[in-house]
Write a protein that holds these residues in place. Structure first.
Motif, PDB file in Angstrom:
ATOM      1  N   LYS A 205       0.829  -1.202   0.000  1.00 36.21           N
ATOM      2  CA  LYS A 205       0.000   0.000   0.000  1.00 36.21           C
ATOM      3  C   LYS A 205       0.864   1.252   0.000  1.00 36.21           C
ATOM      4  O   LYS A 205       0.586   2.205  -0.746  1.00 36.21           O
ATOM      5  CB  LYS A 205      -0.936   0.006   1.213  1.00 36.21           C
TER       6      LYS A 205
ATOM      7  N   ASP B 221      -8.764  -2.944   1.003  1.00 35.74           N
ATOM      8  CA  ASP B 221      -7.988  -2.339  -0.082  1.00 35.74           C
ATOM      9  C   ASP B 221      -7.857  -0.844   0.204  1.00 35.74           C
ATOM     10  O   ASP B 221      -8.308  -0.357   1.231  1.00 35.74           O
ATOM     11  CB  ASP B 221      -8.621  -2.625  -1.448  1.00 35.74           C
TER      12      ASP B 221
ATOM     13  N   ASP C 214     -10.653  -6.561   0.597  1.00 37.30           N
ATOM     14  CA  ASP C 214      -9.767  -6.929  -0.504  1.00 37.30           C
ATOM     15  C   ASP C 214     -10.109  -8.340  -0.960  1.00 37.30           C
ATOM     16  O   ASP C 214      -9.961  -9.296  -0.207  1.00 37.30           O
ATOM     17  CB  ASP C 214      -8.305  -6.850  -0.043  1.00 37.30           C
TER      18      ASP C 214
END
Length: 151
Positions: A6, A67, A73
């Motif tokens: 990320k 996410d 996710d």
């Protein structure tokens, strides 16, 4: 998506280099590199600053099940737990060998005690008499007088 993925994705999306991000957070470029590789984790303060800088909530950054939009996710796969651990089969358990040694030691001790008693029974004499004759002798203590002393 993991924290390091990320951070890398967000930094590149914003068009920042590791050095520019490090300058914005007042940390070293090596710290950013370690965060993105996963060998280190940002402090809570740095996570808050990263969230503000990228416009993302801290829980979205640290929660691998979310996410970058904060949605679950779907790419996350649950880690497979092997039905039978292969590592446990390769290692020889230590406990059974210790128990075997303990059992052997106890057996040796019992045999030694048995042999010692066998050798000493009947063969030991005190004042010319055997232990068996001493055991059968009755001592009469009824004639003994007890004297009580007061201070």
């Amino acid at each position: 998506m993991r924290l390091e993925e990320k951070l890398t994705h967000l930094r590149k999306r914003e068009g920042l280099t590791q050095q520019k991000l490090a300058d914005a957070l007042n940390v070293s470029r090596q710290a950013i590199s370690k965060w993105e590789v996963g060998t280190a984790v940002p402090s809570t303060d740095n996570l808050i600053h990263l969230g503000r800088l990228f416009g993302v909530a801290v829980d979205v950054l640290v929660n691998e099940q979310l996410d970058l939009d904060g949605k679950p996710d779907i790419d996350i796969e649950e880690p497979e737990v092997p039905a039978e651990p292969a590592v446990a089969e390769k290692k020889r358990p230590v406990a059974p060998s210790i128990w075997k040694l303990i059992v052997i030691a106890v057996c040796i001790l019992l045999v030694t005690v048995f042999v010692m008693r066998l050798l000493s029974s009947g063969s030991r004499k005190e004042n010319g008499r055997s232990w068996s004759s001493l055991e059968s002798e009755i001592i009469d203590n009824s004639s003994l007088e007890y004297i009580t002393m007061y201070p």
